[in-house]
Scaffold this motif. Structure first.
Motif, PDB file in Angstrom:
ATOM      1  N   LEU A 216       4.133  -1.195   3.573  1.00 43.21           N
ATOM      2  CA  LEU A 216       3.921  -1.312   2.045  1.00 43.21           C
ATOM      3  C   LEU A 216       2.689  -0.663   1.365  1.00 43.21           C
ATOM      4  O   LEU A 216       1.653  -1.302   1.641  1.00 43.21           O
ATOM      5  CB  LEU A 216       3.922  -2.796   1.828  1.00 43.21           C
ATOM      6  N   TYR A 217       2.910   0.291   0.782  1.00 48.27           N
ATOM      7  CA  TYR A 217       1.895   1.212   0.545  1.00 48.27           C
ATOM      8  C   TYR A 217       1.020   0.363  -0.877  1.00 48.27           C
ATOM      9  O   TYR A 217      -0.233   0.628  -0.995  1.00 48.27           O
ATOM     10  CB  TYR A 217       2.319   2.796  -0.247  1.00 48.27           C
ATOM     11  N   GLU A 218       1.598  -0.445  -1.452  1.00 44.49           N
ATOM     12  CA  GLU A 218       1.037  -1.086  -2.656  1.00 44.49           C
ATOM     13  C   GLU A 218       0.061  -1.929  -2.093  1.00 44.49           C
ATOM     14  O   GLU A 218      -1.114  -2.187  -2.637  1.00 44.49           O
ATOM     15  CB  GLU A 218       2.013  -2.125  -3.559  1.00 44.49           C
ATOM     16  N   THR A 219       0.288  -2.705  -0.902  1.00 45.90           N
ATOM     17  CA  THR A 219      -0.458  -3.583  -0.445  1.00 45.90           C
ATOM     18  C   THR A 219      -1.396  -3.115   0.889  1.00 45.90           C
ATOM     19  O   THR A 219      -2.116  -4.061   1.407  1.00 45.90           O
ATOM     20  CB  THR A 219       0.040  -5.140  -0.128  1.00 45.90           C
ATOM     21  N   ARG A 220      -0.843  -2.043   1.379  1.00 44.64           N
ATOM     22  CA  ARG A 220      -1.451  -1.369   2.495  1.00 44.64           C
ATOM     23  C   ARG A 220      -1.126  -2.326   3.789  1.00 44.64           C
ATOM     24  O   ARG A 220      -2.108  -2.507   4.494  1.00 44.64           O
ATOM     25  CB  ARG A 220      -2.861  -1.023   2.312  1.00 44.64           C
ATOM     26  N   ASN A 221       0.023  -3.103   3.646  1.00 46.20           N
ATOM     27  CA  ASN A 221       0.338  -4.124   4.731  1.00 46.20           C
ATOM     28  C   ASN A 221       1.554  -3.975   5.058  1.00 46.20           C
ATOM     29  O   ASN A 221       2.240  -3.064   4.354  1.00 46.20           O
ATOM     30  CB  ASN A 221      -0.210  -5.440   4.181  1.00 46.20           C
ATOM     31  N   VAL A 222       2.053  -4.779   5.912  1.00 45.19           N
ATOM     32  CA  VAL A 222       3.490  -5.145   6.090  1.00 45.19           C
ATOM     33  C   VAL A 222       4.151  -6.603   5.858  1.00 45.19           C
ATOM     34  O   VAL A 222       3.163  -7.358   5.654  1.00 45.19           O
ATOM     35  CB  VAL A 222       3.765  -4.895   7.776  1.00 45.19           C
ATOM     36  N   ASP A 223       5.358  -6.551   5.589  1.00 50.12           N
ATOM     37  CA  ASP A 223       5.693  -7.705   5.441  1.00 50.12           C
ATOM     38  C   ASP A 223       6.221  -8.246   6.833  1.00 50.12           C
ATOM     39  O   ASP A 223       7.287  -7.892   7.336  1.00 50.12           O
ATOM     40  CB  ASP A 223       7.016  -7.818   4.406  1.00 50.12           C
ATOM     41  N   SER A 224       5.195  -9.107   7.481  1.00 50.73           N
ATOM     42  CA  SER A 224       5.505  -9.296   8.799  1.00 50.73           C
ATOM     43  C   SER A 224       6.637 -10.261   9.112  1.00 50.73           C
ATOM     44  O   SER A 224       7.247 -10.426  10.341  1.00 50.73           O
ATOM     45  CB  SER A 224       4.450 -10.038   9.634  1.00 50.73           C
ATOM     46  N   LYS A 225       7.325 -10.836   8.022  1.00 55.21           N
ATOM     47  CA  LYS A 225       8.667 -11.627   8.031  1.00 55.21           C
ATOM     48  C   LYS A 225       9.929 -10.733   8.213  1.00 55.21           C
ATOM     49  O   LYS A 225      10.765 -11.349   8.255  1.00 55.21           O
ATOM     50  CB  LYS A 225       8.517 -12.760   7.146  1.00 55.21           C
ATOM     51  N   HIS A 226       9.735  -9.512   7.826  1.00 52.94           N
ATOM     52  CA  HIS A 226      10.919  -8.729   7.387  1.00 52.94           C
ATOM     53  C   HIS A 226      10.718  -7.528   8.469  1.00 52.94           C
ATOM     54  O   HIS A 226      10.467  -6.639   8.351  1.00 52.94           O
ATOM     55  CB  HIS A 226      10.657  -8.071   6.074  1.00 52.94           C
ATOM     56  N   CYS A 227      11.264  -7.963   9.738  1.00 48.31           N
ATOM     57  CA  CYS A 227      11.285  -7.056  10.650  1.00 48.31           C
ATOM     58  C   CYS A 227      12.652  -6.065  10.655  1.00 48.31           C
ATOM     59  O   CYS A 227      13.946  -6.526  10.131  1.00 48.31           O
ATOM     60  CB  CYS A 227      11.506  -7.839  12.048  1.00 48.31           C
ATOM     61  N   LEU A 228      12.591  -4.978  10.894  1.00 46.59           N
ATOM     62  CA  LEU A 228      13.479  -3.835  10.719  1.00 46.59           C
ATOM     63  C   LEU A 228      14.353  -3.704  11.821  1.00 46.59           C
ATOM     64  O   LEU A 228      15.377  -2.866  11.880  1.00 46.59           O
ATOM     65  CB  LEU A 228      13.165  -2.439  10.187  1.00 46.59           C
TER      66      LEU A 228
END
Ligand SMILES: O=C(O)CCC(=O)C(=O)O
Ligand SMILES: [Fe+2]
Length: 434
Positions: A216-228
């Protein structure tokens, strides 16, 4: 052969002519006094080409000795003078200039002669000039040095010329490793074909694909709860090889679960950033394919780096929010090489790629190149492991996990103040400006 005579070269009293050999394109000197009208001038009685050349050489030698003598005289006056005298220095240079002119004139008439005579004559003159005007040279140097230094600094600062390491061991950043030919040409082709068959997402200057977790470029992070889902099978052999990578210390618990594929068109770079500490574990791998790049690293001294609050696209290499006081290093990443960023190199050094189509090298690369031209595109595969708990690295200044509570205070300061950020301010969260 057609003659094209040119009047007016004086050999200390006698006249000479030049003949242009149209076929060879060379000027050769011929005599003046042709003597017999029945013979071609070139083969005239007392004035052969050889003689004319010898005569011309005498002229040049006399002029050079004359100028050497004058240089000596002027130089001695300068040497004895209390203060370096600018008109005399100018005279000295003029005299040497005259000598230089006559030597050049001589050699322009016989282009293919070895230049030893000229070099010898010039050396004498410049030696005398240098020796005798040595007292003046510091003054001249003093006058010219600021401009010369400014130009040199600009060249270095604009990274026109910058030392680039070819090996991680030469780079000297702890935790940075590079393995050349990590994959074969065939494997590289297969990887590129796989990603080119899939959907790219366009950013402002480059295209990306994310696997495992969306970045996620806005937060420079990932949503660790949302695995693809799991990483695609076309990278399985790479994940396998990664486990035995030097620098990993045989740690088997480093299975990567996030992959970002970046496609950079020619000349497109990546802004300076540290991959967010709280988002990813220590080990970050980047595989280069399709083309090379020069990756640069910056380390800011303690307390001089500040977190840029602007959005990803607003942050440029020379952003005023980033102090210009940093140590910089660069490494050449050829296609098919795998880079590992770990430890200090991962946590405390910003990495980035300049927006350049051509990079000039201060030293030659293994194939003897002085410049590296970016290919039409570079596609990188960045493998990371999403972090489960907070980061506890020893590089607190750059660690968002460890600076969380101080962030709020700095953010408030930024909002309240319209003045530029103070470098000594507490640095807030880590940044990922990609
Ligand atoms: O293109 C690369 O090699 C590096 C990419 C990178 O630094 C990142 O995705 O965070
Ligand atoms: Fe990165």
């Amino acid at each position: 052969m057609r003659s094209n005579e040119v009047q007016g070269k004086t050999l200390w009293g006698s006249k000479s002519h030049y003949e242009k050999d149209v076929r060879s394109g060379e000027s050769i000197l011929i005599g003046t006094d042709y003597g017999s009208t029945s013979m071609h001038p070139m083969f005239s009685r007392n004035f052969t080409i050889g003689e004319a050349l010898r005569q011309q050489r005498v002229v040049v030698l006399s002029r050079s000795l004359f100028s050497a003598f004058l240089s000596l005289l002027v130089g001695m006056i300068i040497w004895e003078a209390e203060d370096p005298c600018v008109p005399l220095v100018a005279a000295l240079f003029t005299v040497v200039g005259i000598s230089l002119g006559s030597v050049l004139e001589f050699f322009s008439t016989i282009r293919n002669r070895p230049a030893s005579d000229a070099v010898a004559l010039l050396s004498i003159n410049w030696f005398i000039l240098g020796t005798l005007s040595s007292r003046t040279l510091p003054v001249i140097a003093h006058m010219l040095a600021p401009s010369a230094i400014r130009i040199a600094v600009q060249l270095v600062h604009k990274d026109v010329l910058f030392p680039v390491s070819l090996l991680a061991s030469d780079l000297g950043i702890p935790g940075i490793y590079l393995v050349h030919d990590f994959i074969t040409v065939e494997e590289e082709k297969r990887l590129l074909a796989e990603v080119d068959n899939r959907q790219w997402r366009s950013l402002s200057k480059r295209r990306v694909q994310h696997y495992g977790y969306e970045f996620l470029y806005e937060t420079r992070n990932v949503d660790s709860k949302h695995c693809l889902g799991e990483l695609p099978s076309f990278v399985s052999n790479i994940l396998q090889k990664i486990l035995s990578f030097p620098g990993l210390g045989g740690d088997q618990n480093k299975e990567m679960d996030q992959l970002t594929v970046n496609e950079y068109p020619c000349g497109v770079g990546l802004s300076p950033h540290i991959d967010t500490h709280s988002a990813f574990d220590e080990f970050i791998f980047s595989l280069s394919t399709a083309g090379p790049c020069i990756m640069e690293f910056r380390r800011y001294p303690e307390g001089t780096w500040c977190h840029p609050t602007a959005s990803v696209n607003e942050i440029h290499e020379d952003s005023p929010l980033l102090s210009s006081n940093f140590t910089r290093k660069a490494i050449f990443l050829p296609p098919r090489s795998m880079l590992l960023m770990s430890g200090e190199g991962r946590y405390a050094w910003h990495h980035y790629i300049r927006h350049r189509k051509v990079n000039l090298l201060l030293q030659v690369d293994p194939v003897g190149e002085k410049a590296i031209r970016r290919s039409s595109r570079r596609v990188s595969f960045t493998f990371r492991k999403v972090r489960e708990g907070p980061c506890c690295c020893p590089y607190k200044q750059y660690c968002d996990s460890q600076l969380e509570c101080r962030n709020q205070q700095v953010k408030q300061n930024i909002v309240q103040s319209s003045l530029p950020l103070k470098r000594e301010a507490v640095c807030p969260t880590d940044t990922h400006q990609i």
